[in-house]
Enzyme design. Structure first.
Site, PDB file in Angstrom:
ATOM      1  N   ARG A  46       5.086  -4.351   7.464  1.00  0.00           N
ATOM      2  CA  ARG A  46       5.911  -5.512   7.116  1.00  0.00           C
ATOM      3  C   ARG A  46       6.585  -6.137   8.326  1.00  0.00           C
ATOM      4  O   ARG A  46       6.609  -7.342   8.480  1.00  0.00           O
ATOM      5  CB  ARG A  46       6.972  -5.101   6.083  1.00  0.00           C
ATOM      6  CG  ARG A  46       6.474  -5.293   4.656  1.00  0.00           C
ATOM      7  CD  ARG A  46       7.540  -4.940   3.674  1.00  0.00           C
ATOM      8  NE  ARG A  46       7.953  -3.554   3.877  1.00  0.00           N
ATOM      9  CZ  ARG A  46       8.572  -2.811   2.969  1.00  0.00           C
ATOM     10  NH1 ARG A  46       8.861  -3.330   1.780  1.00  0.00           N
ATOM     11  NH2 ARG A  46       8.912  -1.573   3.206  1.00  0.00           N
ATOM     12  N   GLU A 131      -6.232  13.640  -0.146  1.00  0.00           N
ATOM     13  CA  GLU A 131      -5.642  14.974  -0.001  1.00  0.00           C
ATOM     14  C   GLU A 131      -4.120  14.925   0.016  1.00  0.00           C
ATOM     15  O   GLU A 131      -3.457  15.782  -0.566  1.00  0.00           O
ATOM     16  CB  GLU A 131      -6.162  15.621   1.290  1.00  0.00           C
ATOM     17  CG  GLU A 131      -5.629  17.001   1.593  1.00  0.00           C
ATOM     18  CD  GLU A 131      -6.057  18.029   0.553  1.00  0.00           C
ATOM     19  OE1 GLU A 131      -5.224  18.333  -0.331  1.00  0.00           O
ATOM     20  OE2 GLU A 131      -7.207  18.515   0.620  1.00  0.00           O
ATOM     21  N   ILE A 138      -0.406  20.653   1.882  1.00  0.00           N
ATOM     22  CA  ILE A 138      -1.207  21.764   1.345  1.00  0.00           C
ATOM     23  C   ILE A 138      -2.611  21.257   1.024  1.00  0.00           C
ATOM     24  O   ILE A 138      -2.741  20.307   0.256  1.00  0.00           O
ATOM     25  CB  ILE A 138      -0.567  22.334   0.066  1.00  0.00           C
ATOM     26  CG1 ILE A 138       0.861  22.804   0.332  1.00  0.00           C
ATOM     27  CG2 ILE A 138      -1.411  23.466  -0.495  1.00  0.00           C
ATOM     28  CD1 ILE A 138       1.597  23.285  -0.920  1.00  0.00           C
ATOM     29  N   GLY A 189      18.622  13.338   3.138  1.00  0.00           N
ATOM     30  CA  GLY A 189      17.384  12.564   3.121  1.00  0.00           C
ATOM     31  C   GLY A 189      16.276  13.212   2.293  1.00  0.00           C
ATOM     32  O   GLY A 189      15.136  12.755   2.315  1.00  0.00           O
ATOM     33  N   GLU A 192      16.153  10.287  -2.840  1.00  0.00           N
ATOM     34  CA  GLU A 192      16.373   8.844  -2.718  1.00  0.00           C
ATOM     35  C   GLU A 192      17.745   8.476  -3.293  1.00  0.00           C
ATOM     36  O   GLU A 192      18.353   9.250  -4.031  1.00  0.00           O
ATOM     37  CB  GLU A 192      15.312   8.089  -3.544  1.00  0.00           C
ATOM     38  CG  GLU A 192      13.896   8.482  -3.255  1.00  0.00           C
ATOM     39  CD  GLU A 192      13.320   7.782  -2.028  1.00  0.00           C
ATOM     40  OE1 GLU A 192      13.870   6.737  -1.642  1.00  0.00           O
ATOM     41  OE2 GLU A 192      12.354   8.307  -1.459  1.00  0.00           O
ATOM     42  N   ASP A 203       7.446  12.130 -10.366  1.00  0.00           N
ATOM     43  CA  ASP A 203       6.646  12.379  -9.161  1.00  0.00           C
ATOM     44  C   ASP A 203       5.731  13.588  -9.394  1.00  0.00           C
ATOM     45  O   ASP A 203       4.537  13.559  -9.086  1.00  0.00           O
ATOM     46  CB  ASP A 203       7.597  12.631  -7.982  1.00  0.00           C
ATOM     47  CG  ASP A 203       6.862  13.045  -6.719  1.00  0.00           C
ATOM     48  OD1 ASP A 203       6.231  12.166  -6.109  1.00  0.00           O
ATOM     49  OD2 ASP A 203       6.914  14.237  -6.368  1.00  0.00           O
ATOM     50  N   LYS A 207       1.394  13.827  -9.515  1.00  0.00           N
ATOM     51  CA  LYS A 207       0.603  14.809  -8.754  1.00  0.00           C
ATOM     52  C   LYS A 207      -0.177  15.708  -9.701  1.00  0.00           C
ATOM     53  O   LYS A 207      -1.343  16.038  -9.454  1.00  0.00           O
ATOM     54  CB  LYS A 207       1.537  15.625  -7.863  1.00  0.00           C
ATOM     55  CG  LYS A 207       2.201  14.777  -6.772  1.00  0.00           C
ATOM     56  CD  LYS A 207       3.355  15.517  -6.125  1.00  0.00           C
ATOM     57  CE  LYS A 207       3.956  14.738  -4.960  1.00  0.00           C
ATOM     58  NZ  LYS A 207       5.209  15.361  -4.468  1.00  0.00           N
ATOM     59  N   GLY A 304       7.095  15.091   4.088  1.00  0.00           N
ATOM     60  CA  GLY A 304       7.396  14.998   5.511  1.00  0.00           C
ATOM     61  C   GLY A 304       6.295  14.244   6.228  1.00  0.00           C
ATOM     62  O   GLY A 304       5.122  14.358   5.867  1.00  0.00           O
TER      63      GLY A 304
END
Lengths: 440, 440
Positions: A46, A131, A138, A189, A192, A203, A207, A304
Site C-alpha cells: 500500500r 503451508e 509448522i 502485540g 489485536e 481464526d 485453520k 510471527g
C-alpha cells in the site's frame, strides 16, 4: 540449471518483508534444493514510502497488486495481503487466471474460497500452495498432504491460535482472569485491538477447515465448524482442571464420526500428561491420529513474521522444483462432499461446572437429572465456599456454590437436555459452564 | 492418467508385508495424490513358502533380489532387507545402476554409503528416498529436506531409538535396573536377543548421521559420531535426575559448534518441562532449532511395521509424482565436507555422580579440583547413606557415598581432566558417572 523462478510478492507487512529477505538470504540453498535460481522480481504494497529495511533495487514496484499478479515478470505470486475478500482474493484470482503459481499464507481466503481457487489452479495447470495458512511455521500441510498418504486419518486436532494459548497459559500459571490476560496480550502485540477473531475461535476455525480438507479429502466447509471461544473461561475452571488432572486448551478438532465429520473449536480439557497439554504460551501444536502411524504430533511456532515466512519459502521451493501437485492432495473432482455432524450428536466426556444454591438435596437432584438422560458420572466435586461454611456449618446456607461434574462419554444433546431440566428445577444460581474433554 | 508406477519390493518381513498391503489398501488415494496408478508388480524374499497373509497373485516372485532390482517390470525398487552390506547394498546398487528409483528404510546402509548411493542416483537421474530410515513413521526427512529450506539450522536432536526410551521410561517410573528392563523389552519384542546395537547407541548414531547431513548439508559422517549407550545408567541417576528437575533420555544431537559440527549420542539430562522430556515409552521425537521457526518438535512412532510402511509409502508417492529431488536436499557436489568436532571440545553442563569415601574434606577436595579447571558448580548434593550415618553420626564413616555435581557450561576436556585429578587424589571409591545436560 533451468531458467530462474521469478516471484512477485503482494503485501510487504511483517511476513512479506521477511519473505523478501529470506529468499535473498537462502538463495544458495534454495537453488541447490530446487535446481533453479529463485528471486523476487516484483513487489506491491500500500505504502511505497515506508521504510521496511529492504533492498528493493532491481525489483519492480506495483502500486496495484492485481497488476503485479498479471505481470509477465513473475512466475509465481506470493499473496501476503490477508483477508478472505477484497484485494487478496482479487490478486489470487488474477494470478491463477494469468496462469501463475500462487503461494499464500491466507487462511481466511483458503477456508472460504479454497475449493474454487484449487479448481482454478487445476484448470490453469499451476500450483496453489498454502503451508503458512494452517499453523504458521509448522509444516503440517506438507505432512498431511504428502507425508501420510499411506494412512487413513481418523482425527486431527490442535492448538492453532497462539493468542488463546498465551491467555490460557497465563490464566493457569498466574491465576489471572481472562480480561487481565487479554489486556497483557494486547500490550505485547499477541492480540489485536479487536480480539474477537482470535479469542472467539474464528481464526482456529479457518485453520481447522483447511486441515480437515487435507486430512479427510473432503470439500472445505468453514461454515460447518462449530465454534466457541475462550472468553467465558473462569480462573476456577483452570483450578478445577488442575485438580482433576487436565489442562484447558482451545482446540480445533476434526474427526470421523457416525454420519460424517465433526469440525469443532472449543475450550477443551486435555489430560495433563498428553503431548498437547505441554504446549504453553504462543506455541502451536497439531496431533494426527491415523491407522498406520498411530499418533503423530508436531509442535512449533504458529505465527510471527520469520516463522510464517519459513512456511512460505518452503512452498516457494516446492513450486519452483515442481511438479504441480493437487492443492488439497487430490484433484478437486475427487474431493468428497463435506458431510457435517451437528454438535448435538457429538459424543464425549464433559466437564460441567454448575453454580447451585447451597441446599440439601441439590447434588442428588442434579445426579437424578443426569441419570434420566443416561449420563454416567465419573466424578462429582462439591466445593463449599468458606464464607458459606462460616454462615452455616450444617451446609444449608443457600449461598451459590460450585458443583463440578465429570461425565463419561455422553452425547451433547443429552447433556444439554439434562442441564435444561436442572435449570427448570430451579437448582442453578448461574448459567452452567460446560467444557468438553478430549482424550488421547 | 500417465502410465502406472510399478514397484518391486525386496524383503517381505514385517515392514515389507505392511508396504505391500498398504499400497493395495490406499490405491485410490495414492493415485489421486500422484496422478498415477501405483502397484506392486514384483517381490523377493528369502522364504517363498512362508505364509505372510499376502495376496501375491499377479505379482512376480524373484528368488534373487538383485534380479528383481534389474527387472524390466519395475520402475522403483523398495529395499527392505536391512543391513549396511550384503544383499541390501547389492540390491540398491543394482537398482540405481539399472536406472530405477530406490526407496529404502535402511539406516545402516544410508549412514555408511549414503553419499555414494546419492551420487549413483544423481548420475542415473533417479530418486533415492529414505524417509523411513531416520525416525520410522515421523516425517522428519521431508521436514528437513523440504519443509525448512528457508531456515539455517543450528541444532537437531532427538529420541531416535524406542528400545532405549522404553528401558529408561520403565527404569524411571518403576525404579528398576537397566538389566531388568532390558529383559522385559526383549520379552515384549522391543529389543533384540543381542541388544548391543540398540542399547549402546549405534542405531541412534546411524539415524543421527542421516539427520545431520539433511540439516546441515554436509557429507554423511557416521564414523564421526561420538557414541555412548545407556547400559551404565543406574536407578540412582534417575532418582537424582528427578530431584534436580531433569529426565534422562538417550539423545542423538547434532549441532553447529566452533570449528565444525558435533555429532554425539549419549544419555542426556533434559529439563522435565521440555517437549522431549514428555516422550515416554517406545515413542520417538526430534527437535530442530532453526533461525526462522525457532523450535520445531515432531513426536511419533519410531518403529513398527505399519508406521515404517507409512514412511515408505509416502516416499513411493513422492517418487511416483516426481520430479527427482536431490536425496539429501542438494546435489552431492554441493554438500559440504564433514567437519568433526571432537567430544573433548564439547561445551555444556554436566551431571557428575561421584562415589566418594565418606570423610571430612572430600567435598572441598572435589570442588577445588573443579575450580582449578575453571568449572563452575551450579549445585552439589551429598547423600549420606543411612547405614553410614548410623555408623558414625559425625560424618566420618569412610563408607562410599554418592556426591552429585551439576556444572555450568564447561568443556568435556576440562571435566575429564578434573575427574582424573580427583581420582588421582584417591577420593573416589568407584569410577565416576558423567551425564551431559542438554538445554532447550
Amino acid at each position: 540449471m533451468t531458467q530462474s523462478f521469478r516471484l512477485g510478492v503482494a503485501g510487504l507487512g511483517t511476513v512479506g518483508a521477511a519473505v523478501v529477505r529470506m529468499v535473498a538470504r537462502r538463495a544458495a540453498t534454495l537453488s541447490a534444493a530446487t535446481g533453479r535460481e529463485i528471486r523476487v522480481t516484483a513487489v506491491s504494497s500500500r505504502d511505497r514510502d515506508r521504510d521496511r529495511g529492504l533492498d528493493l533495487a532491481g525489483i519492480t514496484w506495483f502500486d496495484d497488486p492485481v497488476d503485479l499478479a498479471r505481470s509477465g515478470e513473475v512466475d509465481a505470486v506470493v499473496e501476503l495481503i490477508g483477508g478472505s475478500e477484497g484485494a487478496a482474493k482479487a490478486v489470487v484470482e488474477a494470478a491463477l487466471g494469468a496462469g501463475k503459481h500462487v503461494v499464500t499464507a491466507n487462511k481466511a481466503l483458503l477456508a472460504h474460497h479454497g475449493a474454487a481457487l484449487a479448481r482454478a489452479a487445476e484448470e490453469a495447470g499451476v500450483a496453489l500452495a498454502f503451508e503458512a495458512s494452517a499453523a504458521g511455521g509448522i509444516p503440517i500441510v506438507k505432512a498431511l498432504r504428502e507425508g501420510l498418504t499411506g494412512n487413513a486419518i481418523s482425527r486431527v486436532y490442535g492448538i492453532l491460535n497462539g493468542t488463546c494459548n498465551y491467555i490460557l497459559t497465563r490464566m493457569e500459571l498466574e491465576g489471572l482472569t481472562f480480561e487481565a490476560c487479554l489486556k497483557d496480550a494486547q500490550a505485547l502485540g499477541y492480540a489485536e485491538a479487536d480480539p474477537t477473531f482470535d479469542v472467539e475461535g474464528f481464526d482456529t476455525a479457518h485453520k481447522l477447515a483447511i486441515l480437515t480438507s487435507l486430512a479427510f479429502g473432503t470439500a472445505l466447509d468453514a461454515e460447518g465448524v462449530s465454534v466457541e471461544g475462550i472468553s467465558a473461561i473462569q480462573p476456577l475452571d483452570l483450578t478445577m482442571a488442575r485438580e482433576l488432572g487436565y489442562r484447558i486448551k482451545l482446540l480445533g478438532v476434526a474427526q470421523i464420526a457416525a454420519g460424517g465429520i465433526e469440525q469443532r473449536v472449543h475450550p477443551t480439557m486435555v489430560p495433563r500428561s498428553s503431548s498437547i497439554a505441554q504446549v504453553m504460551g504462543v506455541t502451536n501444536a497439531v496431533t494426527i491420529d491415523a491407522d498406520a502411524v498411530g499418533e503423530l504430533t508436531l509442535i512449533g511456532p504458529g505465527a510471527g513474521g520469520e516463522a510464517t515466512a519459513s512456511a512460505v519459502v518452503a512452498d516457494i521451493a516446492d513450486v519452483a522444483a515442481g511438479p504441480v501437485r493437487p492443492a488439497f492432495g487430490r484433484p478437486t473432482g475427487r474431493m468428497q462432499p463435506a458431510s457435517r455432524v451437528e454438535m448435538q450428536r457429538h459424543e464425549g466426556g464433559y466437564y460441567i461446572r454448575l453454580t447451585v444454591h447451597d441446599r440439601p438435596g441439590v447434588a442428588a437432584g442434579v445426579a437424578t437429572r443426569m441419570a434420566e438422560r443416561e449420563i454416567s458420572l465419573e466424578s462429582i466435586l462439591q466445593r463449599r465456599s468458606e464464607m458459606a461454611a462460616s454462615q452455616d456449618p450444617h451446609g444449608r446456607s443457600g449461598q451459590p456454590v460450585p458443583l463440578v461434574l465429570i461425565t463419561y462419554a455422553a452425547t451433547e444433546g443429552n447433556i444439554r437436555a439434562a442441564l435444561d431440566a436442572i435449570a427448570a428445577d430451579g437448582l442453578l444460581a448461574e448459567a452452567p459452564q460446560l467444557i468438553r474433554i478430549e482424550r488421547e
